[in-house]
Design an enzyme around this catalytic site. Structure first.
Site, PDB file in Angstrom:
ATOM      1  N   CYS B 139       0.833  -1.194   0.000  1.00 46.74           N
ATOM      2  CA  CYS B 139       0.000   0.000   0.000  1.00 46.74           C
ATOM      3  C   CYS B 139       0.880   1.261   0.000  1.00 46.74           C
ATOM      4  CB  CYS B 139      -0.880  -0.051   1.243  1.00 46.74           C
ATOM      5  SG  CYS B 139      -2.365   0.916   1.056  1.00 46.74           S
ATOM      6  N   THR B 205      -0.452  -1.396  -6.009  1.00 45.05           N
ATOM      7  CA  THR B 205      -0.652  -0.211  -6.856  1.00 45.05           C
ATOM      8  C   THR B 205       0.604   0.650  -6.977  1.00 45.05           C
ATOM      9  OG1 THR B 205      -1.506   0.951  -4.951  1.00 45.05           O
ATOM     10  CG2 THR B 205      -3.122  -0.107  -6.403  1.00 45.05           C
ATOM     11  N   CYS B 353      -1.478   5.158 -40.527  1.00 46.62           N
ATOM     12  CA  CYS B 353      -0.202   4.454 -40.666  1.00 46.62           C
ATOM     13  C   CYS B 353       0.789   5.333 -41.419  1.00 46.62           C
ATOM     14  CB  CYS B 353      -0.400   3.123 -41.385  1.00 46.62           C
ATOM     15  SG  CYS B 353      -1.126   3.269 -43.037  1.00 46.62           S
ATOM     16  N   CYS B 386       2.920   1.207 -37.418  1.00 45.19           N
ATOM     17  CA  CYS B 386       1.734   1.259 -38.292  1.00 45.19           C
ATOM     18  C   CYS B 386       0.672   0.279 -37.824  1.00 45.19           C
ATOM     19  CB  CYS B 386       2.119   1.000 -39.752  1.00 45.19           C
ATOM     20  SG  CYS B 386       3.026  -0.530 -40.042  1.00 45.19           S
TER      21      CYS B 386
END
Lengths: 437, 433
Positions: B139, B205, B353, B386
């Site tokens: 935490c 986290t 692209c 792309c």
């Protein structure tokens, strides 16, 4: 009590409530959430096909991205810098044959980004704030006459005013706006939008509007030329093509009907036939037919002499008409109007030529509208081409110092957006001419 | 339909989808709903020592970032461990476990870093009948400032020490949950193993500020005009989490240490990917917090369909299958060549692209008449940009150049496997024997 079935041409076929519902906005405006969802579908294409398809070349991917990022005011400026009537165009453009047809989402999923409605969201947001985002350049001391306060004239006048010129904007009618004010179906321009847009446009300053001044009657080109440094003609097409059939006098010009409807302050007093027939195949025919139906006509038929594929009204407009209950007849041409009926003859194309087959059908018709095209009412002594004032790419006519654009001039389709582009581009050329060499 | 029953540390659950220790698992009501919805296991929201519970803020606890159509991509929070009394939680855990014996129930714990605190709480947890414990060493906010959570997880020695206490005072499996807010995830994992941990779970986290309120000029979530860093989770953290899972899975010092994968698992595919990299199961939070507990149904059906399709009869069949293919850059085949290929039928002509390549890459895409886009093999370095920017899946693909074929860009034929360790440009290259 009058109903749709009441014979003849009558007003009050529907209640005031029903009429007000019928003439609501065709597309309700997008709210902020709807706009964000719709904007998120834009791919921000390179060299975007939608932008290429727009006659005014609005940077559509940019303005949609500006909506995505929570700045619709910036989006509006992007739109209006290319198209000062972006608000009206958002309402009346046949987007389904322009930007939205070209949208890659159309290719991908058959569902384009709703560019027109997003454009309306952006421009409405800015206009609701009472912001006019352009300012005038230092005065040039030049004076320009713009004749005709429709889309082309307004666009030209605004651009010229922005460049610092003094503009006199003449119009033959009582109000500025041209077809935006007098000629578009009322459900596309609700709440007096055309007039509000004109007022907003004029906030740029430097434009003097003189209404009730018609070229040929109150104004002459010679006088305009001598009083101003340049003249831009945007007089539109004031005449209506004739049917050239027996009983022609019983047919009304669709544009007149549309104008009367647009200017009406109480639709319950506006008469319409029980059985209405509209001759023609363009947007004006659809506007007249749909509005007849919305006014309470029992049957409304559009009679077009060629096939559906050749109809000038877009598939969207055709579907709109059908959805409102208008019957679309194809390959028929009128031969006579008499005693509350119209006789139509079927047509066929042989060797590229349209002619009647001899077979006819007679329909009840209390009211017949003709919508088979409009014509120039004054040539002002200029060279014409195909019945319109001949202009080059910059809008120059055959006479030095005189430019023309919009429906009265050659080039482009007869669309609001095309007229705006022509007015804007002519203004740029006029500016270069009066300031340059 | 494939059997999704998963055995993790001897704890059997009907599927590998566990809810992570977080707000969705804070109390009996939610946990029962989760089990009813089909979750295979639950890690109960972190319990602290007996005594007055922690206090949460009463302003907003979460911040977020979104993708198109406001799809939630990342969430952060400044919530603390459970703010309900220890006894209440223990009683509820006992009841729930009794009613759902086939589901995994793990208790997350965080108490001060002294042996007495752990010695005090562990027997109480043992009594609940829960299947194991998870040590919250991750935490990143609030608790860390009190010497717990990430403050422990960032010091491998503390991890080892606390893990040892837990193994001493608790008989069932001990999972050590790791914080990603460190430079090398392998060190805390090694410490956990050295302390006798049965497994590690990761990631907790990530320190984050998701957004700034430009009117208040303060980070969000904003509490009375101020904000603090919160713990970041959700789809956006998945790539970071998967890398850390893979690092531990392929580290010779921790190889074989069971891993519970956490970080942005939103669909069955995410779970399959974590597990392929070596996670024995996965833990989910943000997906449930975004869509509700029902999302597990898609995870179950999707994983099952995929396993059937691939012929896997048990999750054990594919756990860790991708681990051997995670390597260091220096071992990548520098003679491997691909070229982008655009399918003109699938192309919708957006040109993304083209502009990505033209403006930001190698000018290897040609825009031809009619918005036809083609790859110029003599310029294409096969970077894949792309492919990544194309809105249409599989419209652009990378086609492998067969061995012996000419690479038009380099003018060389594709050779056999060769990596940087032997490359002539590498100053410390080893000559091939």
């Amino acid at each position: 009590m009058t109903t749709p079935m009441t014979p003849g041409i009558q007003s009050g076929r529907l209640s005031a409530d029903a009429l007000s519902r019928n003439f609501e906005d065709l597309h309700a405006p997008l709210d902020a959430h709807e706009a964000r969802v719709a904007a998120d579908r834009c791919y921000f294409c390179h060299d975007a096909p939608c932008m290429t398809a727009c006659p005014t070349s609005i940077d559509i991917p940019l303005f949609i991205r500006q909506i995505q990022t929570g700045t619709p005011e910036a989006a509006a400026k992007t739109i209006l810098s290319q198209n000062i009537l972006g608000g009206m165009c958002a309402r009346v453009c046949p987007t389904e044959t322009l930007c939205e047809e070209a949208c890659v989402r159309e290719e991908a999923e058959g569902k384009p980004v709703i560019i027109g409605q997003l454009q309306r969201y952006a421009t409405d947001t800015l206009m609701a704030k009472g912001v006019h985002p352009f300012t005038r350049a230092a005065p040039t001391g030049k004076s320009i006459a713009v004749v005709g306060a429709g889309p082309a004239g307004l666009s030209c006048a605004h651009r010229l005013a922005m460049k610092g010129h003094d503009v006199t904007l003449y119009d033959g009618r009582a109000k500025a706006g041209g077809l935006n004010e007098y000629g578009i179906a009322s459900y596309k321009s609700t709440n007096d939008f055309a007039a509000r847009e004109v007022a907003w446009l004029l906030e740029i300053g430097g434009i003097t509007v003189e209404t009730g001044k018609m070229l040929g009657a109150d104004l002459t080109l010679d006088a305009l030329k001598s009083d101003h440094d340049a003249v831009f003609l945007a007089v539109g097409l004031g005449g209506v093509n004739a049917l050239r059939i027996e009983g022609e006098d019983q047919a009304i010009a669709a544009v007149d009907f549309i104008e009367e409807l647009r200017q009406s302050t109480d639709l319950t007093t506006l008469p319409v036939g029980r059985n209405v027939v509209v001759i023609g195949g363009g947007m004006t025919a659809v506007d007249a037919a749909v509005q007849s139906k919305l006014l309470g006509a029992d049957t409304v038929t559009i009679a077009y002499r060629r096939s559906r594929a050749e109809m000038a009204a877009s598939p969207f407009e055709q579907d709109l008409a059908a959805a409102k209950g208008v019957r679309l007849m194809f390959n028929v041409m009128p031969t006579a109007i008499a005693d509350g009926t119209i006789t139509l003859e079927y047509t066929a194309t042989k060797d590229g030529k349209l002619s009647g087959t001899g077979e006819t059908v007679t329909l009840p018709a209390d009211q017949v509208f003709k919508a088979i095209g409009q014509t120039l009412t004054t040539d002002a002594g200029l060279k014409l081409e195909g019945g319109k004032i001949a202009v080059d790419a910059a809008g120059r006519t055959s006479l030095a110092g005189v430019w023309a654009g919009g429906d009265c001039a050659t080039g482009g389709e007869d669309l609001t957006v095309t007229a705006v582009a022509e007015g804007r581009d002519a203004a740029e050329d006029i500016h270069a001419a009066v300031m340059g060499a | 339909m494939a059997d999704l029953t998963t055995n993790f540390l001897g704890i059997t659950s009907p599927n590998p989808f566990w809810l992570a220790s977080a707000p969705p698992t804070d109390k009996e009501y939610n946990v029962r709903r989760a089990y009813e919805a089909g979750w295979g296991g639950v890690v109960w929201k972190t319990l602290g020592s007996e005594g007055p519970p922690v206090v949460n803020v009463s302003g907003p606890r979460y911040g977020a970032i979104w993708g198109a159509d406001r799809r939630l991509l990342g969430l952060n929070n400044i919530e603390l461990i459970t703010d309900r009394p220890l006894q209440t939680n223990l009683e509820e855990i006992t009841r729930v476990k009794k009613d759902y014996p086939d589901r995994a129930l793990i208790v997350s714990l965080m108490v001060p870093c002294d042996e007495d605190s752990w010695k005090a709480i562990l027997p109480m947890v043992e009594e609940t009948g829960a299947d194991g414990i998870e040590l919250n060493f991750g935490c990143p906010h609030g608790m860390a400032e009190r010497g717990m959570g990430a403050a422990v997880g960032q010091v491998p020695e503390y991890i080892q020490m606390v893990t040892e206490w837990c193994k001493k005072y608790y008989s069932k499996p001990v999972i050590v949950k790791l914080t990603p807010n460190i430079t090398d995830i392998r060190n805390p994992a090694r410490a956990a193993k050295a302390g006798g941990a049965d497994a590690v779970s990761l990631i907790n986290t990530i320190n984050s500020i998701t957004s700034v309120d430009l009117d208040l000029m303060a980070p969000q979530p904003t509490i009375g005009g101020k904000g603090t860093h919160g713990g970041y989770c959700g789809p956006a953290v998945k790539p970071i989490a998967m890398n850390m899972v893979a690092e531990i899975a392929r580290d010779p010092q921790t190889a074989g240490l069971p891993i519970s994968g956490i970080g942005g698992v939103t669909t069955w595919r995410d779970a399959a990917e974590f597990m392929a990299l070596g996670a024995g199961n996965v833990q989910v939070c943000t997906a449930a917090m975004t869509y509700g507990f029902k999302v597990v149904q898609e995870m179950i059906s999707g994983l099952s369909e995929w396993m059937d399709d691939k012929g896997y009869t048990s999750t054990a069949d594919f756990i860790g299958k991708a681990t051997p293919n995670v390597t260091d850059w220096q071992y990548l085949d520098l003679n491997y060549v691909t070229k982008a290929k655009i399918d003109p039928d699938a192309c919708i002509k957006c040109g993304r692209c083209y502009i990505a390549c033209e403006d930001t890459s190698h000018q290897a895409i040609l825009m031809k008449e009619g918005r036809v886009f083609e790859v110029d093999d003599s310029e294409c370095v096969a970077c894949n940009l792309c492919v990544d920017v194309c809105p249409v899946e599989d419209c652009i693909t990378m086609v492998e150049l067969p061995k012996g074929e000419l690479d038009e860009r380099t003018g060389r034929k594709r050779g056999d496997y060769a990596n940087w360790t032997t490359h002539p440009n590498n100053p410390s290259a080893q000559a091939a024997e």
